[in-house]
Write a protein that holds these residues in place. Structure first.
Motif, PDB file in Angstrom:
ATOM      1  N   VAL A  90      46.982  40.443  30.126  1.00  0.00           N
ATOM      2  CA  VAL A  90      45.916  41.436  30.572  1.00  0.00           C
ATOM      3  C   VAL A  90      44.830  40.773  30.212  1.00  0.00           C
ATOM      4  CG1 VAL A  90      44.631  43.357  29.290  1.00  0.00           C
ATOM      5  CG2 VAL A  90      47.103  43.423  29.532  1.00  0.00           C
ATOM      6  N   TRP A  91      44.501  39.847  29.382  1.00  0.00           N
ATOM      7  CA  TRP A  91      43.403  39.009  28.962  1.00  0.00           C
ATOM      8  C   TRP A  91      43.135  38.163  30.370  1.00  0.00           C
ATOM      9  CZ3 TRP A  91      42.521  33.846  29.540  1.00  0.00           C
ATOM     10  CH2 TRP A  91      41.248  33.416  28.816  1.00  0.00           C
ATOM     11  N   SER A  92      44.044  37.544  30.907  1.00  0.00           N
ATOM     12  CA  SER A  92      43.928  36.779  32.141  1.00  0.00           C
ATOM     13  C   SER A  92      43.884  37.558  33.339  1.00  0.00           C
ATOM     14  CB  SER A  92      44.938  35.596  32.105  1.00  0.00           C
ATOM     15  OG  SER A  92      46.367  36.288  32.445  1.00  0.00           O
ATOM     16  N   VAL A 124      42.266  44.995  23.167  1.00  0.00           N
ATOM     17  CA  VAL A 124      42.578  44.249  23.873  1.00  0.00           C
ATOM     18  C   VAL A 124      42.094  44.282  25.481  1.00  0.00           C
ATOM     19  CG1 VAL A 124      44.241  42.480  25.092  1.00  0.00           C
ATOM     20  CG2 VAL A 124      44.756  43.334  22.676  1.00  0.00           C
ATOM     21  N   GLN A 125      41.128  43.065  26.043  1.00  0.00           N
ATOM     22  CA  GLN A 125      40.795  43.509  27.100  1.00  0.00           C
ATOM     23  C   GLN A 125      40.685  42.222  28.088  1.00  0.00           C
ATOM     24  OE1 GLN A 125      36.863  45.079  27.015  1.00  0.00           O
ATOM     25  NE2 GLN A 125      36.627  44.308  24.736  1.00  0.00           N
ATOM     26  N   THR A 126      40.373  42.407  29.380  1.00  0.00           N
ATOM     27  CA  THR A 126      40.404  41.436  30.237  1.00  0.00           C
ATOM     28  C   THR A 126      39.202  40.672  30.111  1.00  0.00           C
ATOM     29  OG1 THR A 126      41.831  42.543  31.877  1.00  0.00           O
ATOM     30  CG2 THR A 126      40.669  40.972  32.679  1.00  0.00           C
ATOM     31  N   GLU A 165      52.781  49.661  32.809  1.00  0.00           N
ATOM     32  CA  GLU A 165      52.879  51.271  32.599  1.00  0.00           C
ATOM     33  C   GLU A 165      51.968  51.738  31.655  1.00  0.00           C
ATOM     34  OE1 GLU A 165      55.358  53.144  34.237  1.00  0.00           O
ATOM     35  OE2 GLU A 165      54.456  54.914  33.045  1.00  0.00           O
ATOM     36  N   TYR A 166      51.789  50.794  30.691  1.00  0.00           N
ATOM     37  CA  TYR A 166      50.757  51.412  29.439  1.00  0.00           C
ATOM     38  C   TYR A 166      49.260  51.358  29.908  1.00  0.00           C
ATOM     39  CZ  TYR A 166      49.187  51.720  24.683  1.00  0.00           C
ATOM     40  OH  TYR A 166      48.474  52.290  23.661  1.00  0.00           O
ATOM     41  N   CYS A 167      48.670  50.373  30.398  1.00  0.00           N
ATOM     42  CA  CYS A 167      47.416  50.321  30.671  1.00  0.00           C
ATOM     43  C   CYS A 167      46.962  49.685  32.123  1.00  0.00           C
ATOM     44  CB  CYS A 167      46.751  49.613  29.634  1.00  0.00           C
ATOM     45  SG  CYS A 167      47.177  47.844  29.658  1.00  0.00           S
ATOM     46  N   GLY A 168      48.007  49.638  33.057  1.00  0.00           N
ATOM     47  CA  GLY A 168      47.530  49.012  34.162  1.00  0.00           C
ATOM     48  C   GLY A 168      46.821  50.093  35.226  1.00  0.00           C
TER      49      GLY A 168
END
Ligand code: AKG
Ligand code: FE2
Length: 175
Positions: A90-92, A124-126, A165-168
């Motif tokens: 997710v970060w990347s 957590v974020q991109t 599925e969770y945060c896409g």
């Protein structure tokens, strides 16, 4: 190293590390009984930013290559294995691929391993620098501990990729 590699300001690295919790966990894999499967740990990617693994001198850990082949990791007392987890994906913004791994018990000796697992204390974020027109944002910010709770739900187990599925973010409906 990762921040340097992607040209991301080092100050972001410091704040990410400050907002990271670590969990140290040890495992003991006993020998399977007769008629029991030798699968010590099912195939998975870790939920972490990254995991650092160490094992005694007994083989068992396998990692999956891009071509789908499982390969053994040969242990040594001085080896620490660093695996990227779902939060780094997710970060990347999907640049870092979490490594799928499993444990298969084949030797006639008990296997011990130890892992240090890292989790974001906040959302957590991109990383902004890793989002642009060519790489639109693929994930919404997510609560790491919320993801841990989601990870074993039926919805997660049935999905192709639990973190997606969770945060896409799904752009497939847009034209
Ligand atoms: O025991 C090992 O070597 C791996 C442990 C592991 O993959 C995990 O706890 O996520
Ligand atoms: Fe793991």
């Amino acid at each position: 190293m990762v921040f340097d590699g992607y040209g991301v300001d080092k100050r972001h690295c410091e704040s990410l590390l400050e907002l990271t919790n670590y969990m140290l966990r040890s495992f003991k894999y006993r020998l399977p009984h007769m008629n029991e499967s030798n699968l010590g740990l099912f195939p998975h990617t870790d939920t972490t930013y990254f995991s650092i693994l160490h094992q005694n001198n007994v083989t068992g850990l396998q990692i999956k290559l891009k071509n789908g082949e499982w390969v053994d990791v040969y242990p040594s007392h001085s080896m620490f294995l660093i695996l990227a987890g779902d939060a780094f994906k997710v970060w990347s913004n999907d640049r870092i691929r979490p490594c799928e791994h499993r444990v298969i018990i084949r030797e006639k000796k008990e296997r011990y391993s130890m892992g240090l697992f890292s989790f974001g204390r906040n959302m957590v974020q991109t990383q902004e620098e890793l989002i642009d027109e060519e790489h639109p944002k693929r994930y919404k910010p997510f609560d790491h501990y919320g993801y841990l709770r989601f990870y074993r739900t039926e919805k997660a187990l049935k999905s192709k990729c639990r973190i997606k599925e969770y945060c896409g973010i799904d752009y497939s409906d847009e034209n």
